[in-house]
Design an enzyme around this catalytic site. Sequence first.
Site, PDB file in Angstrom:
ATOM      1  N   ASN A  10      26.526  -9.512 -18.908  1.00 11.74           N
ATOM      2  CA  ASN A  10      26.030  -8.025 -18.955  1.00 11.74           C
ATOM      3  C   ASN A  10      26.839  -6.905 -19.225  1.00 11.74           C
ATOM      4  OD1 ASN A  10      24.818  -5.627 -17.704  1.00 11.74           O
ATOM      5  ND2 ASN A  10      23.686  -6.592 -16.334  1.00 11.74           N
ATOM      6  N   LYS A  13      27.517  -4.065 -16.764  1.00  6.63           N
ATOM      7  CA  LYS A  13      28.405  -4.448 -15.764  1.00  6.63           C
ATOM      8  C   LYS A  13      29.914  -4.305 -16.355  1.00  6.63           C
ATOM      9  CE  LYS A  13      25.756  -7.795 -13.083  1.00  6.63           C
ATOM     10  NZ  LYS A  13      25.888  -9.151 -12.628  1.00  6.63           N
ATOM     11  N   ASP A  70      27.674 -10.079  -8.861  1.00  7.89           N
ATOM     12  CA  ASP A  70      26.376 -10.481  -8.597  1.00  7.89           C
ATOM     13  C   ASP A  70      25.742  -9.313  -8.037  1.00  7.89           C
ATOM     14  OD1 ASP A  70      24.441 -12.816  -9.559  1.00  7.89           O
ATOM     15  OD2 ASP A  70      23.645 -12.379  -7.647  1.00  7.89           O
ATOM     16  N   SER A  71      24.685  -8.655  -8.515  1.00  6.88           N
ATOM     17  CA  SER A  71      24.242  -7.794  -7.599  1.00  6.88           C
ATOM     18  C   SER A  71      22.736  -7.567  -8.127  1.00  6.88           C
ATOM     19  CB  SER A  71      24.837  -6.397  -8.405  1.00  6.88           C
ATOM     20  OG  SER A  71      24.892  -6.525  -9.694  1.00  6.88           O
ATOM     21  N   GLY A 153      19.207  -0.937 -15.721  1.00  5.00           N
ATOM     22  CA  GLY A 153      18.378  -1.631 -14.597  1.00  5.00           C
ATOM     23  C   GLY A 153      17.524  -0.634 -13.949  1.00  5.00           C
ATOM     24  N   TYR A 154      17.676  -0.545 -12.627  1.00  3.79           N
ATOM     25  CA  TYR A 154      16.828   0.152 -11.924  1.00  3.79           C
ATOM     26  C   TYR A 154      17.302   1.515 -11.597  1.00  3.79           C
ATOM     27  CZ  TYR A 154      14.566  -4.323 -10.998  1.00  3.79           C
ATOM     28  OH  TYR A 154      14.148  -5.650 -10.889  1.00  3.79           O
ATOM     29  N   ASP A 155      18.376   1.928 -12.250  1.00  2.00           N
ATOM     30  CA  ASP A 155      19.077   3.231 -11.983  1.00  2.00           C
ATOM     31  C   ASP A 155      18.001   4.356 -12.175  1.00  2.00           C
ATOM     32  OD1 ASP A 155      21.388   2.229 -11.469  1.00  2.00           O
ATOM     33  OD2 ASP A 155      22.086   2.694 -13.519  1.00  2.00           O
ATOM     34  N   LYS A 175      28.072   8.392 -10.500  1.00  2.00           N
ATOM     35  CA  LYS A 175      27.440   6.906  -9.950  1.00  2.00           C
ATOM     36  C   LYS A 175      28.838   6.193  -9.468  1.00  2.00           C
ATOM     37  CE  LYS A 175      25.351   2.697 -11.238  1.00  2.00           C
ATOM     38  NZ  LYS A 175      24.614   1.802 -12.203  1.00  2.00           N
ATOM     39  N   ARG A 181      28.643  -1.386  -6.621  1.00  2.00           N
ATOM     40  CA  ARG A 181      29.954  -1.784  -7.814  1.00  2.00           C
ATOM     41  C   ARG A 181      31.068  -1.259  -7.348  1.00  2.00           C
ATOM     42  NH1 ARG A 181      26.673  -1.861 -11.460  1.00  2.00           N
ATOM     43  NH2 ARG A 181      26.205  -4.260 -10.919  1.00  2.00           N
TER      44      ARG A 181
HETATM   45  P1  IMP Z   1      22.681 -10.325 -12.135  1.00  2.00           P
HETATM   46  O1  IMP Z   1      23.308 -10.512 -13.493  1.00  2.00           O
HETATM   47  O2  IMP Z   1      21.823 -11.369 -11.653  1.00  2.00           O
HETATM   48  O3  IMP Z   1      23.658  -9.936 -10.995  1.00  2.00           O
HETATM   49  O4  IMP Z   1      21.428  -9.307 -12.102  1.00  2.00           O
HETATM   50  C1  IMP Z   1      21.803  -8.008 -11.746  1.00  2.00           C
HETATM   51  C2  IMP Z   1      20.357  -7.061 -11.840  1.00  2.00           C
HETATM   52  O5  IMP Z   1      20.316  -6.370 -10.702  1.00  2.00           O
HETATM   53  C3  IMP Z   1      20.508  -6.140 -12.967  1.00  2.00           C
HETATM   54  O6  IMP Z   1      19.771  -6.809 -14.357  1.00  2.00           O
HETATM   55  C4  IMP Z   1      19.586  -5.115 -12.696  1.00  2.00           C
HETATM   56  O7  IMP Z   1      18.547  -5.216 -12.895  1.00  2.00           O
HETATM   57  C5  IMP Z   1      20.091  -4.676 -11.277  1.00  2.00           C
HETATM   58  N1  IMP Z   1      21.292  -4.050 -11.003  1.00  2.00           N
HETATM   59  C6  IMP Z   1      22.467  -4.537 -10.679  1.00  2.00           C
HETATM   60  N2  IMP Z   1      23.287  -3.529 -10.433  1.00  2.00           N
HETATM   61  C7  IMP Z   1      22.452  -2.410 -10.961  1.00  2.00           C
HETATM   62  C8  IMP Z   1      22.990  -1.016 -11.001  1.00  2.00           C
HETATM   63  O8  IMP Z   1      24.137  -0.704 -11.027  1.00  2.00           O
HETATM   64  N3  IMP Z   1      21.806  -0.035 -11.600  1.00  2.00           N
HETATM   65  C9  IMP Z   1      20.560  -0.761 -11.878  1.00  2.00           C
HETATM   66  N4  IMP Z   1      20.400  -1.877 -11.766  1.00  2.00           N
HETATM   67  C10 IMP Z   1      21.176  -2.542 -10.989  1.00  2.00           C
END
Ligand code: IMP
Length: 199
Positions: A10, A13, A70-71, A153-155, A175, A181
């Site tokens: 990603n 990230k 992982d987030s 993402g959902y920001d 942010k 994070r």
């Molecule tokens: P992972 O790659 O499975 O960890 O997916 C993380 C997903 O969580 C991302 O694709 C976003 O949809 C969401 N996400 C994680 N961190 C953030 C952030 O800092 N802002 C917005 N969405 C986030």
Amino acid sequence: MQTLILATGNEHKVTEIREILNDPSIDIITAREAGVSDKLREDGNSFEDNALQKARAVYQATGKPSLADDSGLEVYFLNHRPGVRSARYAGDNATDEENNNKLLNELGALSFRRRTAKFCCVMAFVADGIEEIVEGECRGIILEQPRGTNGFGYDPLFKPDGYDRTFGEMAVSEKHKLSHRARALQKMKPVLEKYFRRI
Ligand code: IMP
């Protein structure tokens, strides 16, 4: 120069982790740049399982210190969904917009009081003889409409508690002062510093 490999594909990230760590003595490269072309599996049931799975896989493939993130977003009204499925909420190859639309549809016209959520980030660091896990979170609410185009993402839907702007409306530097994070990385920093001082 020390090398740290980020176990993620990603790009958002990667950018955020580089900006937050901001350490010129560490060369931060991606798993792909380190020659790991396989897609990293993340089929665990928790952020911890997934972070560890990704960091271990990259460490095993490269023999170099690896850091995974992982987030995701947990919405209380949805029993903590989308959670570990945040990236794939609207389907396996869903775009951010599709995921956001699905979330908005599920919450409908629910009152603000019931739109509480939190972003979670678990980071795993794996290197010779070391496995460390830290976590960070950021609480807020999900708005009824997206606001702002920064971040990912959902920001644009997430307004952190105590602020009147969404992550999508904030400058990246703002942010990074309060995000899940950034909070996880603040805890990981001493672990990395200790490790890189030792070798
Ligand atoms: P992972 O790659 O499975 O960890 O997916 C993380 C997903 O969580 C991302 O694709 C976003 O949809 C969401 N996400 C994680 N961190 C953030 C952030 O800092 N802002 C917005 N969405 C986030």
